[in-house]
Enzyme design. Structure first.
Site, mmCIF file in Angstrom:
data_model
loop_
_atom_site.group_PDB
_atom_site.id
_atom_site.type_symbol
_atom_site.label_atom_id
_atom_site.label_comp_id
_atom_site.label_asym_id
_atom_site.label_seq_id
_atom_site.Cartn_x
_atom_site.Cartn_y
_atom_site.Cartn_z
ATOM 1 N N ASN A 8 0.879 -1.163 0.000
ATOM 2 C CA ASN A 8 0.000 0.000 0.000
ATOM 3 C C ASN A 8 0.919 1.216 0.000
ATOM 4 O O ASN A 8 1.568 1.505 1.009
ATOM 5 C CB ASN A 8 -0.900 0.007 1.233
ATOM 6 C CG ASN A 8 -1.798 1.226 1.286
ATOM 7 O OD1 ASN A 8 -1.673 2.157 0.487
ATOM 8 N ND2 ASN A 8 -2.707 1.237 2.239
ATOM 9 N N ARG A 10 0.463 4.207 0.363
ATOM 10 C CA ARG A 10 0.129 5.255 1.334
ATOM 11 C C ARG A 10 0.572 4.883 2.745
ATOM 12 O O ARG A 10 0.496 5.706 3.659
ATOM 13 C CB ARG A 10 -1.372 5.530 1.304
ATOM 14 C CG ARG A 10 -1.816 6.091 -0.053
ATOM 15 C CD ARG A 10 -3.262 6.447 -0.057
ATOM 16 N NE ARG A 10 -3.481 7.558 0.874
ATOM 17 C CZ ARG A 10 -4.654 7.831 1.410
ATOM 18 N NH1 ARG A 10 -5.705 7.100 1.134
ATOM 19 N NH2 ARG A 10 -4.784 8.838 2.247
ATOM 20 N N CYS A 11 1.030 3.658 2.932
ATOM 21 C CA CYS A 11 1.429 3.165 4.248
ATOM 22 C C CYS A 11 2.925 3.371 4.454
ATOM 23 O O CYS A 11 3.745 2.898 3.662
ATOM 24 C CB CYS A 11 1.076 1.682 4.373
ATOM 25 S SG CYS A 11 1.737 0.874 5.832
ATOM 26 N N ASN A 12 3.295 4.070 5.521
ATOM 27 C CA ASN A 12 4.689 4.367 5.805
ATOM 28 C C ASN A 12 5.514 3.086 5.984
ATOM 29 O O ASN A 12 6.618 2.976 5.457
ATOM 30 C CB ASN A 12 4.788 5.251 7.054
ATOM 31 C CG ASN A 12 6.178 5.773 7.281
ATOM 32 O OD1 ASN A 12 6.865 6.187 6.345
ATOM 33 N ND2 ASN A 12 6.610 5.763 8.526
#
Length: 113
Positions: A8, A10-12
């Site tokens: 993902n 958007r996931c750090n």
């Protein structure tokens, strides 16, 4: 050996895991699982490689928001709910050969390379 990462962007933590793989000279095949969720067969295979039940791969906050109660569902029912709501699948997952690892922490994925 090919490496696949369920990612993902958007996931750090997912981004850190991807950077770690690239730092190690590994360019994985990236599956943005929110856009292309795994099939039930794929998810069952991944769970087998992770050696964990579906309930251990569920993001609790996202599951609650989606109205999914892992304790109220059978394994197959939970897998179907995860596929229908891929945001509830914990990430990132890295698969290589017959092994898989959850990138929490990111360094955990090095065990499958």
């Amino acid at each position: 050996m090919p490496v696949t990462m369920y990612h993902n962007p958007r996931c750090n933590t997912s981004r850190k895991t991807l950077a770690l793989l690239r730092d190690k000279g590994v360019e994985p095949q990236i599956v943005e699982y929110l856009k292309t969720p795994p099939s039930a067969v794929e998810l069952k295979r991944i769970l087998g490689q992770l050696k964990m039940p579906a309930s251990k791969l569920v993001r609790k906050k996202e599951a609650a928001a989606a109205g999914i109660d892992p304790k109220a569902l059978s394994e197959d029912g939970l897998i179907e709910a995860m596929i229908a709501n891929p945001i509830v699948i914990e990430r990132p997952i890295v698969v290589s050969g017959g092994k898989a690892a959850l990138g929490r922490p990111p360094e955990a994925v090095l065990s499958v390379l």
